[in-house]
Write an enzyme that holds these catalytic residues in place. Structure first.
Site, PDB file in Angstrom:
ATOM      1  N   GLU A   1      -3.799  17.455  43.196  1.00 22.85           N
ATOM      2  CA  GLU A   1      -2.939  18.885  43.997  1.00 22.85           C
ATOM      3  C   GLU A   1      -2.198  17.895  45.053  1.00 22.85           C
ATOM      4  OE1 GLU A   1      -5.848  19.328  42.000  1.00 22.85           O
ATOM      5  OE2 GLU A   1      -5.393  20.082  40.651  1.00 22.85           O
TER       6      GLU A   1
ATOM      7  N   SER B   1     -16.350   6.841  34.724  1.00 23.16           N
ATOM      8  CA  SER B   1     -15.730   5.654  33.721  1.00 23.16           C
ATOM      9  C   SER B   1     -15.295   5.509  33.184  1.00 23.16           C
ATOM     10  CB  SER B   1     -17.172   5.868  32.474  1.00 23.16           C
ATOM     11  OG  SER B   1     -17.001   7.253  32.471  1.00 23.16           O
TER      12      SER B   1
ATOM     13  N   HIS C   1      -8.965   7.759  34.363  1.00 23.10           N
ATOM     14  CA  HIS C   1      -8.656   8.729  34.678  1.00 23.10           C
ATOM     15  C   HIS C   1      -8.107   8.518  36.436  1.00 23.10           C
ATOM     16  CE1 HIS C   1      -9.224  13.366  36.701  1.00 23.10           C
ATOM     17  NE2 HIS C   1      -8.828  13.447  35.629  1.00 23.10           N
TER      18      HIS C   1
ATOM     19  N   ARG D   1     -16.137   4.555  54.757  1.00 19.78           N
ATOM     20  CA  ARG D   1     -15.056   4.835  55.648  1.00 19.78           C
ATOM     21  C   ARG D   1     -14.593   5.936  55.961  1.00 19.78           C
ATOM     22  NH1 ARG D   1     -15.377   0.606  51.875  1.00 19.78           N
ATOM     23  NH2 ARG D   1     -13.669  -1.207  52.567  1.00 19.78           N
TER      24      ARG D   1
HETATM   25  N1  LIG Z   1     -12.002  13.075  39.795  1.00 19.22           N
HETATM   26  C1  LIG Z   1     -11.890  12.996  41.494  1.00 19.22           C
HETATM   27  C2  LIG Z   1     -10.654  14.253  41.415  1.00 19.22           C
HETATM   28  N2  LIG Z   1     -10.672  15.535  39.985  1.00 19.22           N
HETATM   29  C3  LIG Z   1      -9.735  16.451  39.741  1.00 19.22           C
HETATM   30  C4  LIG Z   1      -8.317  16.216  40.230  1.00 19.22           C
HETATM   31  O1  LIG Z   1      -7.702  15.486  41.380  1.00 19.22           O
HETATM   32  C5  LIG Z   1      -7.325  17.702  39.617  1.00 19.22           C
HETATM   33  O2  LIG Z   1      -8.161  18.038  41.340  1.00 19.22           O
HETATM   34  C6  LIG Z   1      -8.116  17.795  38.371  1.00 19.22           C
HETATM   35  O3  LIG Z   1      -7.711  16.837  37.379  1.00 19.22           O
HETATM   36  C7  LIG Z   1      -6.799  19.451  38.529  1.00 19.22           C
HETATM   37  O4  LIG Z   1      -5.856  19.290  39.125  1.00 19.22           O
HETATM   38  N3  LIG Z   1     -10.335  14.629  42.518  1.00 19.22           N
HETATM   39  C8  LIG Z   1     -10.749  14.443  43.929  1.00 19.22           C
HETATM   40  O5  LIG Z   1     -10.342  14.644  44.774  1.00 19.22           O
HETATM   41  N4  LIG Z   1     -11.536  13.048  43.520  1.00 19.22           N
HETATM   42  C9  LIG Z   1     -12.394  12.621  42.488  1.00 19.22           C
HETATM   43  O6  LIG Z   1     -12.773  12.199  42.685  1.00 19.22           O
HETATM   44  C1  LIG Z   2     -11.248   9.938  40.387  1.00 18.59           C
HETATM   45  C2  LIG Z   2     -11.616  10.097  38.783  1.00 18.59           C
HETATM   46  O1  LIG Z   2     -10.899  10.015  38.438  1.00 18.59           O
HETATM   47  C3  LIG Z   2     -13.040  10.325  38.641  1.00 18.59           C
HETATM   48  O2  LIG Z   2     -14.611  10.448  39.191  1.00 18.59           O
HETATM   49  C4  LIG Z   2     -12.958  10.684  36.536  1.00 18.59           C
HETATM   50  O3  LIG Z   2     -14.448   9.803  36.383  1.00 18.59           O
HETATM   51  P1  LIG Z   2     -14.494   9.648  34.901  1.00 18.59           P
HETATM   52  O4  LIG Z   2     -13.571   8.219  35.064  1.00 18.59           O
HETATM   53  O5  LIG Z   2     -15.559   9.154  34.841  1.00 18.59           O
HETATM   54  O6  LIG Z   2     -13.672  11.593  34.130  1.00 18.59           O
END
Ligand SMILES: Nc1c(NC[C@H](O)[C@H](O)[C@H](O)CO)[nH]c(=O)[nH]c1=O
Ligand SMILES: CC(=O)[C@@H](O)COP(=O)(O)O
Length: 164
Positions: free
Chosen positions: A63, A95, A98, A137
């Protein structure tokens, strides 16, 4: 001795007339909070007034680009324009694919936003394979790495003032 990092500053920057927006994702809370604190600390060191540091949140890093655009437009409409935006997010590999898709799309959209909005949009997104990399970091592992939020605060002030 590590060679990474912003290096010595090339001149003095004065952020006293700037209004800076920090827009952070709410995923990975502890790491995000540390990065936001690092960015704020550096903005204050560059004389940005506390009341001119505006903090807003979005659900996740995905977002951040559209949220930054809306954040910028809202501030402009209210007559309190932002001179730079620092979007902050922490992406940690899971995993599936995404991670790769979000990292790629968010990075490209944030870069494009610089040109679309005409103000600096800093790249405050950590794209980490492990949680430990992200913690390091954000300055959360003693003696490992510095808080990268500080670099983002410094970059915002430099980019908002350097060519004006
Ligand atoms: N997995 C992580 C996400 N996932 C959520 C997406 O960014 C997003 O809010 C959702 O898909 C709805 O559109 N976001 C992070 O900031 N960090 C992650 O590790
Ligand atoms: C940053 C990501 O996309 C994340 O942590 C999602 O995890 P997954 O790939 O296991 O659904």
């Amino acid at each position: 001795m590590a060679v990474k990092g912003l290096g010595a500053i090339d001149q003095e920057y004065d952020g006293s007339k700037l209004r800076i927006g920090i827009l952070h994702a709410r995923w990975n809370k502890e790491i995000i909070e540390s990065l936001v604190e690092g960015a704020k600390k550096k903005l204050l060191e560059f004389n940005v007034k506390p009341e001119n540091i505006v903090v807003e949140t979005v659900p996740g890093s995905f977002e951040l680009p559209y949220g930054s655009k809306l954040f910028y437009e809202k501030a402009a409409k209210e007559g309190k324009p932002l001179d730079a935006i620092i979007p902050i997010g922490v992406l940690i590999k899971g995993s599936t694919m995404h991670f790769e898709y979000i990292c790629d799309s968010v990075t490209h959209q944030l870069m494009k936003l610089n040109f679309e909005l005409g103000v600096p949009v800093i790249f405050g997104v950590l794209t980490c394979i492990t949680e430990e990399q992200a913690q390091a970091r954000a300055g959360l592992i003693e003696g490992k790495m510095h808080n990268h939020g500080e670099d983002w605060g410094a970059a915002a002030v430099e980019m908002a003032t350097k060519f004006n």
